[in-house]
Design a protein around this motif. Structure first.
Motif, PDB file in Angstrom:
ATOM      1  N   GLU A   1       1.248  -5.551  10.216  1.00 12.47           N
ATOM      2  CA  GLU A   1       1.808  -5.444   8.875  1.00 12.47           C
ATOM      3  C   GLU A   1       1.181  -4.262   8.132  1.00 12.47           C
ATOM      4  OE1 GLU A   1       1.332  -9.104   6.811  1.00 12.47           O
ATOM      5  OE2 GLU A   1       2.709 -10.214   8.112  1.00 12.47           O
TER       6      GLU A   1
ATOM      7  N   THR B   1       0.410  -2.757   4.343  1.00 13.18           N
ATOM      8  CA  THR B   1       0.322  -2.918   2.888  1.00 13.18           C
ATOM      9  C   THR B   1       0.217  -1.541   2.277  1.00 13.18           C
ATOM     10  OG1 THR B   1      -0.821  -5.030   3.140  1.00 13.18           O
ATOM     11  CG2 THR B   1      -0.988  -3.935   0.990  1.00 13.18           C
TER      12      THR B   1
ATOM     13  N   ALA C   1       8.430  -3.073   8.910  1.00 10.79           N
ATOM     14  CA  ALA C   1       7.860  -2.159   7.911  1.00 10.79           C
ATOM     15  C   ALA C   1       8.964  -1.610   7.012  1.00 10.79           C
ATOM     16  CB  ALA C   1       7.143  -1.006   8.594  1.00 10.79           C
TER      17      ALA C   1
END
Length: 339
Positions: A226, A228, A31
């Protein structure tokens, strides 16, 4: 044109999760994110995706697996606990057991780092607690024992304790989870006020998608390890949420920024109506699986007129017309028809 704002928190190649002797279990991998001054970030993701783990890692309540966390240009691991408590406050979803403490006592714990060697807080901190009580509108419960409070009152008390720390950064794990709609909106407005008027930087996790889309400056969306990030509006315009939510059962509506049930319409009906009467009549008809054709007629139709200053719903099929005084009566009738 790019404008620069101060980075309050920086995550660099952060891997977060749980450490064990056998193997590390990563819930967030690689991250690279930033929280800027006077910014509100909403953390979204499915249950079990790692939202709470990420927030606890940023607060140094859980050790990171790998990577770097920078807070005010200083690595998180280099802060002493008492030093960090003056910069970062945290509100957890976990319930505390405090049978002998009153609400005011718990709020006072938020200001402990400003107390003297006897544990007595100064007048400035005491005045700050009174201001927080007024902000949260909890003066009526400040002398009640914590264990007698409702879930919503407990949540507001713990948010108040964090505010009494008077930190630059506030991190909250689902702060509106147990609140009714009025208190939920009050808390979100309070967070905005703290951000814009008092220069606080805030990260909060939530499942309240609709309100998050209206109030957050930026979203961190956690999915499959993940994250975004982007402004809610930019993510909508880039069709991001369609890719995450659209399925056979639900769909994302970009016009309203809501997640909707993907209805399977089994019949068609015409609707002649205007304004709010059109909006809510259409919604009711769709709820019972009608494909609604607005302002056009079909083999079966609903027409809404005003008679004697009151709305009347007229249902027509072939040469037969039935009239109803409410949407409830109309829908209840249609549910029992074989169309």
């Amino acid at each position: 044109m790019k404008h620069e704002f101060q980075n309050i928190i920086e995550l660099k190649n952060l891997k977060a999760g749980y450490l064990s002797k056998k193997e590390d279990i990563a819930l967030i991998d690689n991250a690279n994110l930033e929280l800027k001054s006077a910014e509100i970030i909403a953390l979204l993701g499915k249950n079990g995706s790692g939202k709470s783990t990420l927030l606890k890692t940023i607060c140094n309540l859980l050790p990171k697996i790998d990577g770097t966390i920078i807070v005010n240009e200083k690595e998180l691991s280099n802060y002493k606990t008492t030093e960090l408590a003056k910069i970062v406050s945290y509100v957890s979803t976990e319930k505390i057991f405090a049978p002998d403490l009153k609400v005011f006592d718990i709020l006072s714990f938020g200001a402990y780092q400003y107390s003297n060697w006897l544990g007595i807080i100064d007048k400035n901190s005491s005045d700050k607690i009174e201001q927080i009580i007024d902000l949260l509108k909890i003066s009526h419960i400040q002398n009640r024992f914590y264990h007698t409070l409702s879930d919503g009152e407990k949540q507001k008390t713990m948010i108040g304790r964090a505010l009494c720390q008077n930190t630059q950064i506030i991190i909250l794990d689902e702060p509106t989870a147990f609140l009714d709609i009025n208190n939920k909106l009050e808390i979100l407005n309070l967070l905005k006020m703290l951000c814009y008027e008092h220069n606080k930087s805030i990260i909060f996790s939530s499942h309240d998608f609709s309100n998050v889309m209206k109030e957050a400056d930026k979203i961190w969306f956690l999915d499959n390890k993940e994250i975004t990030e982007g402004a809610p509006e930019d993510l909508v315009l880039n069709n991001f949420f369609e890719s995450k939510y659209n399925s056979d059962s639900v769909k994302f509506c970009p016009e309203t920024a809501n997640i909707l049930y993907n209805r399977k319409y089994s019949k068609t009906i015409g609707l002649i109506a205007y304004g709010e009467l059109k909006t809510w009549t259409k919604a009711a008809l769709e709820r019972i699986n009608f494909n609604v054709i607005c302002n056009k007629t079909d083999s079966v139709n609903v027409v809404v007129n005003i008679e004697n200053n009151y709305p009347i719903w007229s249902y027509s099929e072939a040469d037969k017309i039935e009239k109803f005084n409410s949407i409830y009566d109309l829908i209840n009738n249609l549910k029992h028809k074989k169309l």
